[in-house]
Design a protein around this motif. Structure first.
Motif, PDB file in Angstrom:
ATOM      1  N   ASP A   1       0.835  -1.209   0.000  1.00  0.00           N
ATOM      2  CA  ASP A   1       0.000   0.000   0.000  1.00  0.00           C
ATOM      3  C   ASP A   1       0.867   1.256   0.000  1.00  0.00           C
ATOM      4  N   SER A   2       2.103   1.122   0.480  1.00  0.00           N
ATOM      5  CA  SER A   2       3.008   2.272   0.546  1.00  0.00           C
ATOM      6  C   SER A   2       3.797   2.479  -0.759  1.00  0.00           C
ATOM      7  N   GLN A   3       3.541   1.647  -1.770  1.00  0.00           N
ATOM      8  CA  GLN A   3       4.268   1.748  -3.037  1.00  0.00           C
ATOM      9  C   GLN A   3       4.098   3.140  -3.643  1.00  0.00           C
ATOM     10  N   VAL A   4       5.195   3.718  -4.081  1.00  0.00           N
ATOM     11  CA  VAL A   4       5.173   5.011  -4.774  1.00  0.00           C
ATOM     12  C   VAL A   4       5.024   4.735  -6.271  1.00  0.00           C
ATOM     13  N   PHE A   5       4.200   5.516  -6.932  1.00  0.00           N
ATOM     14  CA  PHE A   5       4.002   5.387  -8.373  1.00  0.00           C
ATOM     15  C   PHE A   5       4.557   6.628  -9.056  1.00  0.00           C
ATOM     16  N   ILE A   6       5.176   6.413 -10.205  1.00  0.00           N
ATOM     17  CA  ILE A   6       5.740   7.527 -10.971  1.00  0.00           C
ATOM     18  C   ILE A   6       5.085   7.550 -12.359  1.00  0.00           C
ATOM     19  N   ASP A   7       5.186   8.686 -13.030  1.00  0.00           N
ATOM     20  CA  ASP A   7       4.625   8.809 -14.372  1.00  0.00           C
ATOM     21  C   ASP A   7       5.595   8.234 -15.389  1.00  0.00           C
ATOM     22  N   TYR A   8       5.078   7.366 -16.253  1.00  0.00           N
ATOM     23  CA  TYR A   8       5.825   6.854 -17.395  1.00  0.00           C
ATOM     24  C   TYR A   8       5.198   7.487 -18.628  1.00  0.00           C
ATOM     25  N   SER A   9       6.004   8.172 -19.412  1.00  0.00           N
ATOM     26  CA  SER A   9       5.539   8.817 -20.635  1.00  0.00           C
ATOM     27  C   SER A   9       6.159   8.090 -21.823  1.00  0.00           C
ATOM     28  N   SER A  10       5.324   7.474 -22.631  1.00  0.00           N
ATOM     29  CA  SER A  10       5.795   6.691 -23.764  1.00  0.00           C
ATOM     30  C   SER A  10       5.988   7.564 -24.997  1.00  0.00           C
ATOM     31  N   PRO A  11       7.027   7.304 -25.765  1.00  0.00           N
ATOM     32  CA  PRO A  11       7.195   8.021 -27.030  1.00  0.00           C
ATOM     33  C   PRO A  11       6.095   7.655 -28.038  1.00  0.00           C
ATOM     34  N   GLN A  12       5.286   6.637 -27.715  1.00  0.00           N
ATOM     35  CA  GLN A  12       4.217   6.205 -28.613  1.00  0.00           C
ATOM     36  C   GLN A  12       2.878   6.912 -28.344  1.00  0.00           C
ATOM     37  N   GLY A  13       2.902   7.962 -27.496  1.00  0.00           N
ATOM     38  CA  GLY A  13       1.727   8.810 -27.370  1.00  0.00           C
ATOM     39  C   GLY A  13       0.799   8.558 -26.207  1.00  0.00           C
ATOM     40  N   PHE A  14       1.301   8.007 -25.126  1.00  0.00           N
ATOM     41  CA  PHE A  14       0.463   7.819 -23.941  1.00  0.00           C
ATOM     42  C   PHE A  14       1.325   7.893 -22.688  1.00  0.00           C
ATOM     43  N   SER A  15       0.655   7.989 -21.553  1.00  0.00           N
ATOM     44  CA  SER A  15       1.358   7.955 -20.264  1.00  0.00           C
ATOM     45  C   SER A  15       0.499   7.190 -19.264  1.00  0.00           C
ATOM     46  N   LEU A  16       1.129   6.732 -18.198  1.00  0.00           N
ATOM     47  CA  LEU A  16       0.432   6.092 -17.095  1.00  0.00           C
ATOM     48  C   LEU A  16       1.353   6.034 -15.894  1.00  0.00           C
ATOM     49  N   LYS A  17       0.786   5.773 -14.746  1.00  0.00           N
ATOM     50  CA  LYS A  17       1.567   5.630 -13.520  1.00  0.00           C
ATOM     51  C   LYS A  17       2.016   4.181 -13.403  1.00  0.00           C
ATOM     52  N   VAL A  18       3.293   3.996 -13.022  1.00  0.00           N
ATOM     53  CA  VAL A  18       3.865   2.666 -12.818  1.00  0.00           C
ATOM     54  C   VAL A  18       4.609   2.661 -11.483  1.00  0.00           C
ATOM     55  N   PRO A  19       4.782   1.488 -10.881  1.00  0.00           N
ATOM     56  CA  PRO A  19       5.481   1.424  -9.597  1.00  0.00           C
ATOM     57  C   PRO A  19       6.935   1.879  -9.709  1.00  0.00           C
ATOM     58  N   GLU A  20       7.329   2.774  -8.820  1.00  0.00           N
ATOM     59  CA  GLU A  20       8.709   3.253  -8.783  1.00  0.00           C
ATOM     60  C   GLU A  20       9.632   2.104  -8.391  1.00  0.00           C
ATOM     61  N   GLY A  21      10.783   2.018  -9.054  1.00  0.00           N
ATOM     62  CA  GLY A  21      11.797   1.029  -8.698  1.00  0.00           C
ATOM     63  C   GLY A  21      11.672  -0.298  -9.411  1.00  0.00           C
ATOM     64  N   TRP A  22      10.609  -0.512 -10.165  1.00  0.00           N
ATOM     65  CA  TRP A  22      10.482  -1.766 -10.899  1.00  0.00           C
ATOM     66  C   TRP A  22      11.408  -1.719 -12.115  1.00  0.00           C
ATOM     67  N   ALA A  23      11.941  -2.870 -12.494  1.00  0.00           N
ATOM     68  CA  ALA A  23      12.848  -2.955 -13.638  1.00  0.00           C
ATOM     69  C   ALA A  23      12.084  -2.680 -14.930  1.00  0.00           C
ATOM     70  N   ARG A  24      12.535  -1.668 -15.649  1.00  0.00           N
ATOM     71  CA  ARG A  24      11.887  -1.304 -16.914  1.00  0.00           C
ATOM     72  C   ARG A  24      12.683  -1.852 -18.080  1.00  0.00           C
ATOM     73  N   SER A  25      11.973  -2.421 -19.033  1.00  0.00           N
ATOM     74  CA  SER A  25      12.575  -2.877 -20.288  1.00  0.00           C
ATOM     75  C   SER A  25      11.814  -2.225 -21.417  1.00  0.00           C
ATOM     76  N   ASP A  26      12.528  -1.437 -22.219  1.00  0.00           N
ATOM     77  CA  ASP A  26      11.898  -0.836 -23.386  1.00  0.00           C
ATOM     78  C   ASP A  26      11.834  -1.874 -24.485  1.00  0.00           C
ATOM     79  N   ARG A  27      10.723  -1.856 -25.214  1.00  0.00           N
ATOM     80  CA  ARG A  27      10.503  -2.790 -26.304  1.00  0.00           C
ATOM     81  C   ARG A  27      10.122  -1.993 -27.543  1.00  0.00           C
ATOM     82  N   ALA A  28      10.230  -2.594 -28.700  1.00  0.00           N
ATOM     83  CA  ALA A  28       9.879  -1.897 -29.938  1.00  0.00           C
ATOM     84  C   ALA A  28       8.428  -1.439 -29.933  1.00  0.00           C
TER      85      ALA A  28
END
Length: 181
Positions: free
Chosen positions: A35-62
């Motif tokens: 419940d204490s998880q912090v969420f950050i904004d992820y802004s995609s170059p493909q034209g959208f954004s959303l909140k995702v958990p801070e500190g999670w491993a991100r992998s960019d894909r095509a």
């Protein structure tokens, strides 16, 4: 990609996956997003954004990005489309692909939803995770897949965690935070 970061199998492998037996759910499942998880904004170059958990491993894909922490994950992908699929199309096309290419997939709901970004489709299902590379152990996952459409783009937001983990509020936060840029 399918739930749990699974790759879509080669044609001959799909029938073997469809025949895979569901693994039992954990009694005390790991994977609760705190419940204490912090969420950050992820802004995609493909034209959208959303909140995702801070500190999670991100992998960019095509076609998007994935965010993973232990057995939990968020996968966002973009494809070209003419319109948001109808419920019938989602049931016949998307569900059949999930069942054919996923691991012991069992779909429990396909429903239209109204979200801040507009109308969407929500697909709820369970599946097996990919086998652990060392132990070959699998975990039963619960999944929610959202389909969003705008201006020729179909975005798929997939959320997954061990079955029984309590992530309802966090998944709702992420699906509701989705915005078109």
């Amino acid at each position: 990609m399918c739930a749990g970061g699974a790759r879509i199998p080669e044609p001959g492998i799909a029938s073997a996956l469809a025949a895979e037996k569901a693994v039992p759910a954990e009694k005390n499942p790991p994977g609760d997003i705190p419940d204490s998880q912090v969420f950050i904004d992820y802004s995609s170059p493909q034209g959208f954004s959303l909140k995702v958990p801070e500190g999670w491993a991100r992998s960019d894909r095509a076609d998007g990005a994935s965010f993973i922490d232990k057995l939990d994950g968020v996968v966002v992908s973009v494809a070209k489309a003419d319109a948001l699929p109808s419920i019938d199309t989602a049931k016949t096309e998307y569900v059949s692909k999930l069942e054919a290419n996923g691991r012991a997939v069992r779909v429990t709901a396909v429903k239209p939803v109204k979200l801040p970004a507009g109308p969407a489709i929500r697909i709820v299902y369970t599946s097996n995770s990919e086998p652990n590379a060392v132990t070959n152990r699998q975990v039963r996952l619960e999944n929610e897949r959202y389909l969003y459409f705008k201006d020729g783009k179909l975005v798929t937001l997939e959320l997954y965690a061990p079955k029984g983990a309590d992530n309802v509020d966090q998944w709702q936060l992420m699906s509701n935070s989705f915005q078109w840029k």
